[in-house]
Design an enzyme around this catalytic site. Sequence first.
Site, PDB file in Angstrom:
ATOM      1  N   SER A   1      45.067  35.638   7.196  1.00 61.42           N
ATOM      2  CA  SER A   1      43.655  35.972   7.035  1.00 61.42           C
ATOM      3  C   SER A   1      43.393  36.625   5.686  1.00 61.42           C
ATOM      4  O   SER A   1      44.240  37.367   5.167  1.00 61.42           O
ATOM      5  CB  SER A   1      43.205  36.923   8.142  1.00 61.42           C
TER       6      SER A   1
ATOM      7  N   GLY B   1      47.468  28.347  19.763  1.00 64.28           N
ATOM      8  CA  GLY B   1      46.045  28.657  19.714  1.00 64.28           C
ATOM      9  C   GLY B   1      45.215  27.422  19.445  1.00 64.28           C
ATOM     10  O   GLY B   1      44.273  27.447  18.654  1.00 64.28           O
TER      11      GLY B   1
ATOM     12  N   ILE C   1      39.987  26.566  14.602  1.00 64.14           N
ATOM     13  CA  ILE C   1      40.971  26.128  13.615  1.00 64.14           C
ATOM     14  C   ILE C   1      42.121  25.400  14.289  1.00 64.14           C
ATOM     15  O   ILE C   1      42.598  24.371  13.794  1.00 64.14           O
ATOM     16  CB  ILE C   1      41.474  27.335  12.795  1.00 64.14           C
TER      17      ILE C   1
ATOM     18  N   TYR D   1      44.104  44.026  13.272  1.00 63.33           N
ATOM     19  CA  TYR D   1      44.045  42.608  12.892  1.00 63.33           C
ATOM     20  C   TYR D   1      44.479  42.441  11.435  1.00 63.33           C
ATOM     21  O   TYR D   1      45.333  41.602  11.121  1.00 63.33           O
ATOM     22  CB  TYR D   1      42.632  42.072  13.089  1.00 63.33           C
TER      23      TYR D   1
ATOM     24  N   SER E   1      43.217  25.596  21.476  1.00 60.76           N
ATOM     25  CA  SER E   1      42.169  25.206  22.423  1.00 60.76           C
ATOM     26  C   SER E   1      40.831  24.920  21.751  1.00 60.76           C
ATOM     27  O   SER E   1      40.005  24.182  22.298  1.00 60.76           O
ATOM     28  CB  SER E   1      41.995  26.274  23.507  1.00 60.76           C
TER      29      SER E   1
ATOM     30  N   ASP F   1      51.124  32.836  27.325  1.00 61.52           N
ATOM     31  CA  ASP F   1      50.579  34.060  26.737  1.00 61.52           C
ATOM     32  C   ASP F   1      51.632  34.586  25.780  1.00 61.52           C
ATOM     33  O   ASP F   1      52.646  35.156  26.204  1.00 61.52           O
ATOM     34  CB  ASP F   1      50.271  35.089  27.820  1.00 61.52           C
TER      35      ASP F   1
ATOM     36  N   LYS G   1      47.994  40.514  10.274  1.00 59.71           N
ATOM     37  CA  LYS G   1      47.940  39.339   9.417  1.00 59.71           C
ATOM     38  C   LYS G   1      48.694  39.571   8.106  1.00 59.71           C
ATOM     39  O   LYS G   1      49.352  38.665   7.584  1.00 59.71           O
ATOM     40  CB  LYS G   1      46.487  38.949   9.147  1.00 59.71           C
TER      41      LYS G   1
ATOM     42  N   ASN H   1      49.081  29.650  14.752  1.00 65.02           N
ATOM     43  CA  ASN H   1      47.649  29.884  14.636  1.00 65.02           C
ATOM     44  C   ASN H   1      47.120  30.857  15.681  1.00 65.02           C
ATOM     45  O   ASN H   1      46.078  31.480  15.486  1.00 65.02           O
ATOM     46  CB  ASN H   1      46.898  28.550  14.745  1.00 65.02           C
TER      47      ASN H   1
END
Length: 253
Positions: A145, A8, A13, A158, A10, A57, A162, A84
């Site tokens: 998170s 992650g 964070i 989510y 791109s 992916d 996490k 991440n």
Amino acid sequence: MRGVLVTGGSRGIGRAVATAFAAGGDRVAVQYAGRRADAEETLRQLPGAGHTLLQADLGEPGAAERAVAEAVAALGTVDVLVNNAAVAPTSETRHPIAQTPLAHWQRAWRRMVDVNLLGAADLCWAMAHHLIERGAGGAIVNVGSRGAFRGEPDFPAYGATKAALHALGQSLAVALAPHSIAVTSVAPGFVATERQTAKLSGPEGERLRAESPFGRVGTPAEIAAAVHFLASPAAAWASGTVVDLNGASYLRT
């Protein structure tokens, strides 16, 4: 000089984490799913040489194992994994139970579980086997998170994934310590990434900043600094911990 795989990466964070490792002299493999232009910008910004991009992916079967193998091929070895990548809370992924049709509820849960938890678990497996086969120590840092602890009523999948990621990290910390592999997690609160610019500049911004007694939200660089330390040999004794990075906006007991 270490090899580091940041998923992650791109923007947000992930970009800050990749930059922190590169600034420390490490070579970084930056994984991205679909935002190639952003990932290329991350790569362009990284100091030093020898960095690479990986497209995967992580919600697809076999993608995590391929990502680790490609990172090893590009960097020679991988010593640090930063999990991440995640399907994040957005207007499209919002799924409060009382207002969400079953089909959308199921899609949200399956996609978040596939990427946020199962993809991360497979990455941990592949990374652990790479290190064990080399007879080398290393580090895995999971980006969880604050929502894992305080709840995410609009994004329950989510919060649940996490929380599961934190629990996975603690289980692996015990299992991998005999192999000199440290596993830690960070639990950020609200962070001022590019994705949150509109929210922070709108009417909700004041409320979000007021959540912390510092009167602001976190920055990607602050999260990256903690991740970079936790992946260092000096932090090996912190293995198994979950570090809150939320500016005292949520205190666990």
